[in-house]
Design an enzyme around this catalytic site. Structure first.
Site, PDB file in Angstrom:
ATOM      1  CB  ALA A  59      -0.702  -4.120  -1.770  1.00  0.00           C
ATOM      2  CB  THR A  60      -3.679  -8.090  -4.303  1.00  0.00           C
ATOM      3  OG1 THR A  60      -3.010  -9.143  -3.590  1.00  0.00           O
ATOM      4  CG2 THR A  60      -2.930  -7.787  -5.594  1.00  0.00           C
ATOM      5  CB  ILE A  61      -8.031  -7.438  -1.057  1.00  0.00           C
ATOM      6  CG1 ILE A  61      -8.867  -8.333  -0.127  1.00  0.00           C
ATOM      7  CG2 ILE A  61      -8.760  -7.100  -2.339  1.00  0.00           C
ATOM      8  CD1 ILE A  61     -10.190  -7.709   0.309  1.00  0.00           C
ATOM      9  CB  SER A  62      -5.672 -12.776  -0.613  1.00  0.00           C
ATOM     10  OG  SER A  62      -4.322 -12.472  -0.411  1.00  0.00           O
ATOM     11  CG  HIS A 113       6.277  -2.350   3.578  1.00  0.00           C
ATOM     12  ND1 HIS A 113       5.123  -2.912   3.115  1.00  0.00           N
ATOM     13  CD2 HIS A 113       7.095  -2.212   2.501  1.00  0.00           C
ATOM     14  CE1 HIS A 113       5.232  -3.114   1.807  1.00  0.00           C
ATOM     15  NE2 HIS A 113       6.401  -2.694   1.413  1.00  0.00           N
ATOM     16  N   GLY A 147       7.424  -5.969   8.600  1.00  0.00           N
ATOM     17  CA  GLY A 147       6.801  -7.194   9.076  1.00  0.00           C
ATOM     18  C   GLY A 147       7.748  -8.360   9.183  1.00  0.00           C
ATOM     19  CB  THR A 229       9.244  -5.518  -0.892  1.00  0.00           C
ATOM     20  OG1 THR A 229       8.085  -4.687  -0.673  1.00  0.00           O
ATOM     21  CG2 THR A 229       8.925  -6.543  -1.960  1.00  0.00           C
TER      22      THR A 229
END
Length: 233
Positions: A59-62, A113, A147, A229
């Protein structure tokens, strides 16, 4: 212009985004100034760069300019008392900024998730006194869930239908999920990155529901997000 917007401090980053037209509203500017991005990034040395950053678990922080775009797009539905769902809340940064925009009386729920990311968002928000207040009074809550199905919040009608004023999705979906559209209020708006049919490209879509329940979908611009996902087994 996004690459020009990095700064040496949170204020400089936000001011650069504003000067380059990536932030347009004084409300969005004020909310982003009030939340220190360094509390949500893995390294204080890179917190104010206008780039996405890994936060683990794929995951990333945008990048800040993408957060600004999401906030500007949802702004008409981010008012005092608004209820907002932040799907793929990740670091918790955008969840915190959304919470500032719906005060007084608003509520934001961040859905993850992966439990570790849900807990990361809580820890990050708790790094400031303001963040601890938002958590303790229930203004912000982080939960674990799929989500793609939205979230049935406490006090919501059965199925959560027509409950959320705004929905932000922070990961690329395979489609505009009907269940999320059902959970939008009349009127309401969703900001969601969606993969095209080739599976190679992604685009931001704005999904609006009007007072009569009519739904309009508008394709905006190409992006690159991590996918929305299944939870890990």
């Amino acid at each position: 212009m996004a690459w020009r917007c990095s700064g040496a401090s949170n204020r400089e980053l936000v001011e650069n985004l504003f000067q380059n037209g990536l932030i347009e509203s004084p409300r969005v500017k004020g909310a982003m100034l009030s939340v220190d991005r360094a509390h949500f990034c893995p390294s204080p040395n890179t917190a104010y760069l206008d780039t996405p950053q890994s936060i683990g678990h794929s995951a990333t922080i945008s990048a800040p300019h993408m957060h600004a775009s999401a906030l500007e797009s949802l702004l008409p539905y981010l008012n005092a008392g608004s209820r907002v769902l932040d799907i793929g809340s990740g670091s918790g940064y955008l969840t915190a900024v959304l919470a500032e925009l719906v005060q007084p009386g608003g509520r934001v729920v961040g859905v993850e998730h992966i439990r570790e990311l849900k807990e990361l968002g809580e820890r990050n928000l708790g790094r400031s006194q303001r963040g601890r207040e938002l958590l303790s009074d229930g203004t912000v809550e982080f939960v674990v869930g799929d989500g793609r199905r939205g979230w049935v919040d406490r006090g919501a009608p059965e199925g959560g239908k027509e409950y959320w004023d705004a929905i932000h999705v922070g990961a690329a979906a395979g489609e505009v999920h009907g269940g999320l559209v059902e959970q939008l209020r009349r009127p309401g708006r969703m900001f969601i990155p969606v993969e095209d049919t080739s599976g190679l490209d992604q685009y931001i879509w704005l999904v609006d529901k009007d007072k009569e329940g009519n739904v309009n979908k508008k394709k905006l611009y190409g992006v690159r997000y991590v996918p929305l996902t299944d939870p890990p087994r």
